[in-house]
Every structure is written in C-alpha cells, then in structure tokens.
Design a protein around this motif. Structure first.
Motif, PDB file in Angstrom:
ATOM      1  N   MET A   1       3.233 -13.002  -9.301  1.00  0.00           N
ATOM      2  CA  MET A   1       2.965 -14.600  -9.341  1.00  0.00           C
ATOM      3  C   MET A   1       1.710 -14.702  -8.686  1.00  0.00           C
ATOM      4  SD  MET A   1       4.893 -17.510  -7.296  1.00  0.00           S
ATOM      5  CE  MET A   1       6.533 -16.885  -7.677  1.00  0.00           C
ATOM      6  N   LEU A   2       0.666 -15.273  -9.374  1.00  0.00           N
ATOM      7  CA  LEU A   2      -0.492 -15.946  -8.341  1.00  0.00           C
ATOM      8  C   LEU A   2      -0.486 -17.307  -8.254  1.00  0.00           C
ATOM      9  CD1 LEU A   2      -3.291 -14.903  -7.704  1.00  0.00           C
ATOM     10  CD2 LEU A   2      -4.171 -15.635  -9.858  1.00  0.00           C
ATOM     11  N   ASN A   3      -0.841 -17.359  -6.889  1.00  0.00           N
ATOM     12  CA  ASN A   3      -1.098 -18.938  -6.395  1.00  0.00           C
ATOM     13  C   ASN A   3      -2.611 -19.075  -6.292  1.00  0.00           C
ATOM     14  OD1 ASN A   3       1.651 -19.853  -5.874  1.00  0.00           O
ATOM     15  ND2 ASN A   3       1.667 -17.852  -5.020  1.00  0.00           N
ATOM     16  N   VAL A   4      -3.247 -20.074  -6.707  1.00  0.00           N
ATOM     17  CA  VAL A   4      -4.647 -20.314  -6.426  1.00  0.00           C
ATOM     18  C   VAL A   4      -4.541 -21.507  -5.170  1.00  0.00           C
ATOM     19  CG1 VAL A   4      -6.847 -21.171  -7.152  1.00  0.00           C
ATOM     20  CG2 VAL A   4      -5.308 -19.760  -8.733  1.00  0.00           C
TER      21      VAL A   4
ATOM     22  N   VAL B   1       0.111 -23.553   0.430  1.00  0.00           N
ATOM     23  CA  VAL B   1      -0.063 -22.471  -0.939  1.00  0.00           C
ATOM     24  C   VAL B   1      -0.080 -21.106  -0.421  1.00  0.00           C
ATOM     25  CG1 VAL B   1      -1.120 -21.675  -2.900  1.00  0.00           C
ATOM     26  CG2 VAL B   1      -0.787 -24.197  -2.497  1.00  0.00           C
ATOM     27  N   LEU B   2      -0.956 -20.983   0.601  1.00  0.00           N
ATOM     28  CA  LEU B   2      -1.384 -19.539   1.288  1.00  0.00           C
ATOM     29  C   LEU B   2      -0.034 -19.309   2.061  1.00  0.00           C
ATOM     30  CD1 LEU B   2      -2.999 -17.274   1.868  1.00  0.00           C
ATOM     31  CD2 LEU B   2      -4.351 -18.493   3.502  1.00  0.00           C
ATOM     32  N   SER B   3       0.462 -20.070   2.713  1.00  0.00           N
ATOM     33  CA  SER B   3       1.737 -19.715   3.714  1.00  0.00           C
ATOM     34  C   SER B   3       2.744 -19.567   2.695  1.00  0.00           C
ATOM     35  CB  SER B   3       1.904 -20.599   4.463  1.00  0.00           C
ATOM     36  OG  SER B   3       3.244 -20.551   5.402  1.00  0.00           O
ATOM     37  N   TYR B   4       3.081 -20.199   1.657  1.00  0.00           N
ATOM     38  CA  TYR B   4       4.096 -19.825   0.842  1.00  0.00           C
ATOM     39  C   TYR B   4       3.873 -18.431   0.371  1.00  0.00           C
ATOM     40  CZ  TYR B   4       6.841 -19.337  -3.531  1.00  0.00           C
ATOM     41  OH  TYR B   4       7.615 -19.075  -4.383  1.00  0.00           O
ATOM     42  N   ALA B   5       2.784 -18.165  -0.196  1.00  0.00           N
ATOM     43  CA  ALA B   5       2.390 -16.747  -0.891  1.00  0.00           C
ATOM     44  C   ALA B   5       2.783 -15.783  -0.186  1.00  0.00           C
ATOM     45  CB  ALA B   5       1.014 -16.727  -1.327  1.00  0.00           C
ATOM     46  N   THR B   6       2.261 -15.675   1.075  1.00  0.00           N
ATOM     47  CA  THR B   6       2.379 -14.674   2.264  1.00  0.00           C
ATOM     48  C   THR B   6       3.860 -14.551   2.744  1.00  0.00           C
ATOM     49  OG1 THR B   6       1.671 -16.021   4.009  1.00  0.00           O
ATOM     50  CG2 THR B   6       0.089 -14.707   3.018  1.00  0.00           C
ATOM     51  N   SER B   7       4.622 -15.760   3.089  1.00  0.00           N
ATOM     52  CA  SER B   7       5.852 -15.553   3.437  1.00  0.00           C
ATOM     53  C   SER B   7       6.940 -15.097   2.055  1.00  0.00           C
ATOM     54  CB  SER B   7       6.398 -16.938   3.694  1.00  0.00           C
ATOM     55  OG  SER B   7       5.638 -17.223   4.807  1.00  0.00           O
ATOM     56  N   ALA B   8       6.541 -15.524   0.935  1.00  0.00           N
ATOM     57  CA  ALA B   8       7.409 -14.984  -0.363  1.00  0.00           C
ATOM     58  C   ALA B   8       7.365 -13.667  -0.425  1.00  0.00           C
ATOM     59  CB  ALA B   8       7.199 -15.869  -1.293  1.00  0.00           C
ATOM     60  N   GLN B   9       6.242 -13.293  -0.447  1.00  0.00           N
ATOM     61  CA  GLN B   9       5.808 -11.458  -0.587  1.00  0.00           C
ATOM     62  C   GLN B   9       6.503 -10.964   0.521  1.00  0.00           C
ATOM     63  OE1 GLN B   9       4.240 -10.116  -3.121  1.00  0.00           O
ATOM     64  NE2 GLN B   9       5.404  -8.467  -1.919  1.00  0.00           N
TER      65      GLN B   9
ATOM     66  N   ALA C   1     -11.924 -15.737 -12.197  1.00  0.00           N
ATOM     67  CA  ALA C   1     -10.927 -15.120 -13.195  1.00  0.00           C
ATOM     68  C   ALA C   1     -10.651 -13.624 -12.992  1.00  0.00           C
ATOM     69  CB  ALA C   1     -10.992 -15.630 -14.675  1.00  0.00           C
ATOM     70  N   ARG C   2     -11.419 -13.160 -13.077  1.00  0.00           N
ATOM     71  CA  ARG C   2     -11.710 -11.384 -12.887  1.00  0.00           C
ATOM     72  C   ARG C   2     -11.333 -11.207 -11.323  1.00  0.00           C
ATOM     73  NH1 ARG C   2     -16.613 -12.172 -15.380  1.00  0.00           N
ATOM     74  NH2 ARG C   2     -17.872 -12.029 -13.157  1.00  0.00           N
ATOM     75  N   ALA C   3     -11.651 -11.834 -10.287  1.00  0.00           N
ATOM     76  CA  ALA C   3     -10.955 -11.609  -8.951  1.00  0.00           C
ATOM     77  C   ALA C   3      -9.337 -11.881  -9.018  1.00  0.00           C
ATOM     78  CB  ALA C   3     -11.642 -12.512  -8.063  1.00  0.00           C
ATOM     79  N   ARG C   4      -9.087 -12.812  -9.672  1.00  0.00           N
ATOM     80  CA  ARG C   4      -7.574 -13.199  -9.706  1.00  0.00           C
ATOM     81  C   ARG C   4      -7.118 -11.789 -10.485  1.00  0.00           C
ATOM     82  NH1 ARG C   4      -6.688 -18.585 -13.163  1.00  0.00           N
ATOM     83  NH2 ARG C   4      -4.533 -17.816 -13.006  1.00  0.00           N
ATOM     84  N   MET C   5      -7.384 -11.171 -11.522  1.00  0.00           N
ATOM     85  CA  MET C   5      -6.735 -10.179 -12.269  1.00  0.00           C
ATOM     86  C   MET C   5      -6.856  -9.008 -11.190  1.00  0.00           C
ATOM     87  SD  MET C   5      -5.735 -11.451 -14.816  1.00  0.00           S
ATOM     88  CE  MET C   5      -4.965 -10.150 -15.392  1.00  0.00           C
ATOM     89  N   ALA C   6      -8.020  -8.627 -10.553  1.00  0.00           N
ATOM     90  CA  ALA C   6      -8.037  -7.520  -9.628  1.00  0.00           C
ATOM     91  C   ALA C   6      -7.178  -7.663  -8.649  1.00  0.00           C
ATOM     92  CB  ALA C   6      -9.437  -7.601  -9.141  1.00  0.00           C
ATOM     93  N   LEU C   7      -7.048  -8.895  -7.945  1.00  0.00           N
ATOM     94  CA  LEU C   7      -6.009  -9.001  -6.859  1.00  0.00           C
ATOM     95  C   LEU C   7      -4.615  -8.777  -7.302  1.00  0.00           C
ATOM     96  CD1 LEU C   7      -5.645 -10.315  -4.076  1.00  0.00           C
ATOM     97  CD2 LEU C   7      -5.374 -12.488  -4.724  1.00  0.00           C
ATOM     98  N   MET C   8      -4.185  -9.124  -8.639  1.00  0.00           N
ATOM     99  CA  MET C   8      -2.790  -8.871  -8.959  1.00  0.00           C
ATOM    100  C   MET C   8      -2.546  -7.226  -8.911  1.00  0.00           C
ATOM    101  SD  MET C   8      -1.169 -11.778  -9.206  1.00  0.00           S
ATOM    102  CE  MET C   8       0.431 -11.102  -9.712  1.00  0.00           C
ATOM    103  N   ASP C   9      -3.481  -6.576  -9.086  1.00  0.00           N
ATOM    104  CA  ASP C   9      -3.402  -5.077  -9.180  1.00  0.00           C
ATOM    105  C   ASP C   9      -3.610  -4.422  -7.954  1.00  0.00           C
ATOM    106  OD1 ASP C   9      -2.833  -5.138 -11.987  1.00  0.00           O
ATOM    107  OD2 ASP C   9      -5.063  -5.072 -12.470  1.00  0.00           O
ATOM    108  N   SER C  10      -3.914  -5.377  -6.855  1.00  0.00           N
ATOM    109  CA  SER C  10      -4.013  -4.704  -5.480  1.00  0.00           C
ATOM    110  C   SER C  10      -2.795  -4.789  -4.492  1.00  0.00           C
ATOM    111  CB  SER C  10      -5.296  -5.326  -4.867  1.00  0.00           C
ATOM    112  OG  SER C  10      -5.111  -6.613  -4.322  1.00  0.00           O
ATOM    113  N   ARG C  11      -2.994  -4.176  -3.275  1.00  0.00           N
ATOM    114  CA  ARG C  11      -1.854  -4.522  -2.322  1.00  0.00           C
ATOM    115  C   ARG C  11      -2.327  -5.536  -1.477  1.00  0.00           C
ATOM    116  NH1 ARG C  11       1.460  -0.221  -1.330  1.00  0.00           N
ATOM    117  NH2 ARG C  11       1.502  -0.725   1.153  1.00  0.00           N
ATOM    118  N   GLN C  12      -3.409  -6.024  -1.786  1.00  0.00           N
ATOM    119  CA  GLN C  12      -3.569  -7.157  -0.939  1.00  0.00           C
ATOM    120  C   GLN C  12      -3.022  -8.418  -1.243  1.00  0.00           C
ATOM    121  OE1 GLN C  12      -7.803  -7.783  -1.345  1.00  0.00           O
ATOM    122  NE2 GLN C  12      -8.288  -9.274   0.405  1.00  0.00           N
ATOM    123  N   ILE C  13      -2.447  -9.222  -0.310  1.00  0.00           N
ATOM    124  CA  ILE C  13      -1.588 -10.300  -0.624  1.00  0.00           C
ATOM    125  C   ILE C  13      -2.493 -11.822  -0.846  1.00  0.00           C
ATOM    126  CG2 ILE C  13       0.168 -11.972   0.398  1.00  0.00           C
ATOM    127  CD1 ILE C  13       1.331  -9.705   1.905  1.00  0.00           C
TER     128      ILE C  13
END
Length: 109
Positions: free
Chosen positions: A1-4, A26-34, A84-96
């Motif tokens: 799931m990607l959040n912007v 949004v940022l807090s949700y993403a890091t907490s959910a992960q 958009a490219r950064a979004r795809m790269a982020l989904m493939d990374s370990r970075q939250i």
C-alpha cells in the motif's frame, strides 16, 4: 500500500497548518501500520512518499493566486513523472518512507 504524504508532513508550513497536520497523519499511519504488519508477520508493505510541490494541474492552476505563494517560494515544482518513478522504486525498497527531493535546494527533484 502506497500513501502519498508531503514534505509538509515533516516541516512547518505557515498558513497551512491543517494541511500539514493531515500529511503528518498519513506519514504516521504508514510507519505505524508497517510496524504492526511486520510484528504480525504479514507480508504486506506500507510505504509513504513525501514529495515537495509537484507540478500537477492543481498546483500550476494556482500560480497567480497570492494565497498560494508558499507553493512557489522554493525550487520549481517537481515533475510528475519523476514522482511516479520514485513511488514505484519506494514500493520495491525496504525503506518505509522517502522524502523527495532529499534536499529542498535540488530544483526540479
């Protein structure tokens, strides 16, 4: 799931406190959910991208609006395709989450 989210999630945004607060949520949700998903052993990835101003139609349409001056006070708005490219790269990374650009002085992302 990607959040912007937005760079506004991490920095003060005079005149846009409510906007910044929602992006911080949004940022807090993403890091907490992960963290919750990892703890539960579930293979679901939650990520958040925090870009600076992006040159979307919504942003560029406000270029002449004095109330939107803060949007145009830094480097030129970032390219939508680069985000958009950064979004795809982020989904493939370990970075939250990722801030984009890493330094606001980098014009155009």
């Amino acid at each position: 799931m990607l959040n912007v989210a937005s760079l506004s999630a991490l920095t003060p945004v005079p005149g846009l406190a409510l906007y910044a607060a929602t992006k911080a949520a949004v940022l807090s949700y993403a890091t907490s959910a992960q963290g919750d998903l990892r703890h539960a052993g579930l293979p679901v990835r939650v990520r958040a991208l925090c870009p600076d101003v992006v040159g979307t139609r919504m942003v560029t349409a406000r270029a002449a609006d004095p109330g939107a001056a803060l949007l145009f006070g830094g480097p030129k708005p970032m390219d939508e395709d680069a985000v958009a490219r950064a979004r795809m790269a982020l989904m493939d990374s370990r970075q939250i989450f990722r801030v984009m650009p890493r330094c606001r002085r980098q014009a155009g992302g």
